[in-house]
Design an enzyme around this catalytic site. Structure first.
Site, mmCIF file in Angstrom:
data_model
loop_
_atom_site.group_PDB
_atom_site.id
_atom_site.type_symbol
_atom_site.label_atom_id
_atom_site.label_comp_id
_atom_site.label_asym_id
_atom_site.label_seq_id
_atom_site.Cartn_x
_atom_site.Cartn_y
_atom_site.Cartn_z
ATOM 1 N N LYS A 49 61.647 -77.981 40.329
ATOM 2 C CA LYS A 49 61.205 -78.415 39.007
ATOM 3 C C LYS A 49 61.254 -79.948 38.904
ATOM 4 O O LYS A 49 61.804 -80.614 39.788
ATOM 5 C CB LYS A 49 62.104 -77.757 37.956
ATOM 6 C CG LYS A 49 61.984 -76.221 37.938
ATOM 7 C CD LYS A 49 62.928 -75.650 36.901
ATOM 8 C CE LYS A 49 62.776 -74.156 36.747
ATOM 9 N NZ LYS A 49 63.665 -73.635 35.684
ATOM 10 N N PHE A 97 64.234 -71.821 23.003
ATOM 11 C CA PHE A 97 64.131 -72.996 23.874
ATOM 12 C C PHE A 97 62.760 -73.148 24.525
ATOM 13 O O PHE A 97 62.525 -74.097 25.279
ATOM 14 C CB PHE A 97 65.228 -72.967 24.956
ATOM 15 C CG PHE A 97 65.176 -71.765 25.864
ATOM 16 C CD1 PHE A 97 64.297 -71.717 26.942
ATOM 17 C CD2 PHE A 97 66.018 -70.680 25.654
ATOM 18 C CE1 PHE A 97 64.252 -70.619 27.782
ATOM 19 C CE2 PHE A 97 65.980 -69.574 26.493
ATOM 20 C CZ PHE A 97 65.081 -69.539 27.564
ATOM 21 N N ARG A 125 67.071 -65.881 45.187
ATOM 22 C CA ARG A 125 67.775 -66.011 43.904
ATOM 23 C C ARG A 125 69.253 -66.342 44.118
ATOM 24 O O ARG A 125 69.813 -67.175 43.403
ATOM 25 C CB ARG A 125 67.674 -64.703 43.103
ATOM 26 C CG ARG A 125 66.317 -64.404 42.554
ATOM 27 C CD ARG A 125 65.982 -65.230 41.351
ATOM 28 N NE ARG A 125 66.706 -64.839 40.150
ATOM 29 C CZ ARG A 125 66.414 -65.274 38.934
ATOM 30 N NH1 ARG A 125 65.406 -66.122 38.757
ATOM 31 N NH2 ARG A 125 67.110 -64.898 37.877
ATOM 32 N N THR A 131 71.238 -68.873 36.278
ATOM 33 C CA THR A 131 70.591 -69.772 35.316
ATOM 34 C C THR A 131 71.605 -70.653 34.575
ATOM 35 O O THR A 131 71.405 -71.855 34.432
ATOM 36 C CB THR A 131 69.804 -68.942 34.267
ATOM 37 O OG1 THR A 131 69.076 -67.925 34.954
ATOM 38 C CG2 THR A 131 68.850 -69.805 33.483
ATOM 39 N N ARG A 142 71.900 -74.586 42.197
ATOM 40 C CA ARG A 142 72.319 -74.898 40.823
ATOM 41 C C ARG A 142 73.824 -75.123 40.727
ATOM 42 O O ARG A 142 74.287 -75.960 39.947
ATOM 43 C CB ARG A 142 71.878 -73.770 39.890
ATOM 44 C CG ARG A 142 70.353 -73.736 39.677
ATOM 45 C CD ARG A 142 69.921 -72.422 39.076
ATOM 46 N NE ARG A 142 68.502 -72.383 38.738
ATOM 47 C CZ ARG A 142 67.896 -71.294 38.256
ATOM 48 N NH1 ARG A 142 68.571 -70.173 38.082
ATOM 49 N NH2 ARG A 142 66.609 -71.326 37.972
ATOM 50 N N GLU A 166 53.556 -64.456 40.610
ATOM 51 C CA GLU A 166 53.698 -65.911 40.614
ATOM 52 C C GLU A 166 52.966 -66.546 41.803
ATOM 53 O O GLU A 166 52.350 -67.614 41.667
ATOM 54 C CB GLU A 166 55.183 -66.283 40.629
ATOM 55 C CG GLU A 166 55.847 -65.963 39.291
ATOM 56 C CD GLU A 166 57.371 -66.004 39.331
ATOM 57 O OE1 GLU A 166 57.947 -66.400 40.366
ATOM 58 O OE2 GLU A 166 57.992 -65.627 38.306
HETATM 59 P P1 IDP Z 1 65.736 -68.186 35.810
HETATM 60 O O1 IDP Z 1 64.988 -69.462 36.027
HETATM 61 O O2 IDP Z 1 67.120 -68.257 36.373
HETATM 62 O O3 IDP Z 1 64.979 -66.964 36.230
HETATM 63 P P2 IDP Z 1 65.042 -67.436 33.064
HETATM 64 O O4 IDP Z 1 65.911 -66.650 32.166
HETATM 65 O O5 IDP Z 1 63.843 -66.769 33.660
HETATM 66 O O6 IDP Z 1 65.973 -68.054 34.211
HETATM 67 O O7 IDP Z 1 64.582 -68.729 32.268
HETATM 68 C C1 IDP Z 1 63.561 -69.560 32.790
HETATM 69 C C2 IDP Z 1 63.970 -70.991 32.622
HETATM 70 O O8 IDP Z 1 64.106 -71.305 31.244
HETATM 71 C C3 IDP Z 1 65.308 -71.364 33.226
HETATM 72 O O9 IDP Z 1 65.255 -71.594 34.604
HETATM 73 C C4 IDP Z 1 65.631 -72.619 32.451
HETATM 74 O O10 IDP Z 1 64.920 -73.744 32.945
HETATM 75 C C5 IDP Z 1 65.120 -72.281 31.076
HETATM 76 N N1 IDP Z 1 66.203 -71.725 30.256
HETATM 77 C C6 IDP Z 1 66.747 -70.502 30.340
HETATM 78 N N2 IDP Z 1 67.718 -70.336 29.449
HETATM 79 C C7 IDP Z 1 67.792 -71.508 28.766
HETATM 80 C C8 IDP Z 1 68.618 -71.964 27.680
HETATM 81 O O11 IDP Z 1 69.482 -71.253 27.166
HETATM 82 N N3 IDP Z 1 68.376 -73.229 27.247
HETATM 83 C C9 IDP Z 1 67.424 -74.027 27.775
HETATM 84 N N4 IDP Z 1 66.646 -73.627 28.787
HETATM 85 C C10 IDP Z 1 66.817 -72.391 29.274
HETATM 86 MG MG MG Z 2 63.135 -66.199 35.550
#
Ligand code: IDP
Ligand code: MG
Length: 179
Positions: A49, A97, A125, A131, A142, A166
């Protein structure tokens, strides 16, 4: 006789150490290929990213996947537009968000990759980490570099279905190489 045993063992060890990393990986890949019902060509979509690019973590992430034995099938750098990102993150569109996520993802270029190998989705993963920073284990991307969910450096497909979706969304067929 014991001495002979020890000498043989040492020769074996040095022979093993003499193998290049590439050779070892080749053996691993061949071993997998001989095992039935193992898909060693599973593909996952991994993306660095904008914050990962700005923090100069491209090489670090690529090295981790190479070291783990995965094969790079596609690689490109781009600035995704809003509609591409909205499709990519369509499941999250109602979350609070979401607007911040759209801004974040448009704040700079991203690096798009397809990595191929046995259990690429699940292992990918695991390697990226959870996350939430509080859950991402040290040793993961991370867990080593992340501080907040909103700037978590990398994306990785979370299931086989989303990986294929994707890959089709981010790459044209001719950009993906079989080797
Ligand atoms: P992932 O990337 O680990 O699969 P997802 O739940 O699919 O997580 O969320 C996609 C993206 O959205 C995350 O990677 C992160 O950049 C953002 N995100 C997820 N949860 C939050 C949050 O609580 N606050 C701000 N950004 C978030
Ligand atoms: Mg995701």
């Amino acid at each position: 006789k014991n001495k002979e045993k020890i000498t043989t063992k040492l020769t074996m060890i040095s022979a093993t150490r003499g193998f290049s990393r590439w050779k070892v990986l080749e053996y691993q890949i061949r071993a997998l290929a001989t095992m039935p019902n193992m898909n060693y060509k599973e593909r996952t979509y991994i993306m660095i990213k904008p914050d990962g690019v700005q923090r100069k973590l491209i090489g670090n992430v690529i090295t981790r996947f190479e070291n783990r034995g995965f094969r790079l099938s596609a690689l490109k750098m781009m600035r995704p537009d809003k509609s591409l990102l909205e499709t990519h993150y369509k499941e999250l569109k109602d979350l609070p968000f979401f607007p911040h996520l759209m801004d974040y993802m448009q704040s700079g270029p991203v690096v798009c990759m397809i990595w191929e190998g046995y259990e690429a989705v699940k292992i990918g993963r695991l390697m990226l980490g959870a996350t939430k920073p509080i859950d991402s284990m040290p040793g993961t991307v991370r867990g080593d570099f992340g501080q907040v969910s909103g700037r978590n450096i990398v994306h990785g497909s979370d299931a086989l279905g989303s990986a294929e979706r994707e890959i089709a969304l981010w790459f044209k067929p001719e950009e993906i190489l079989e080797w």
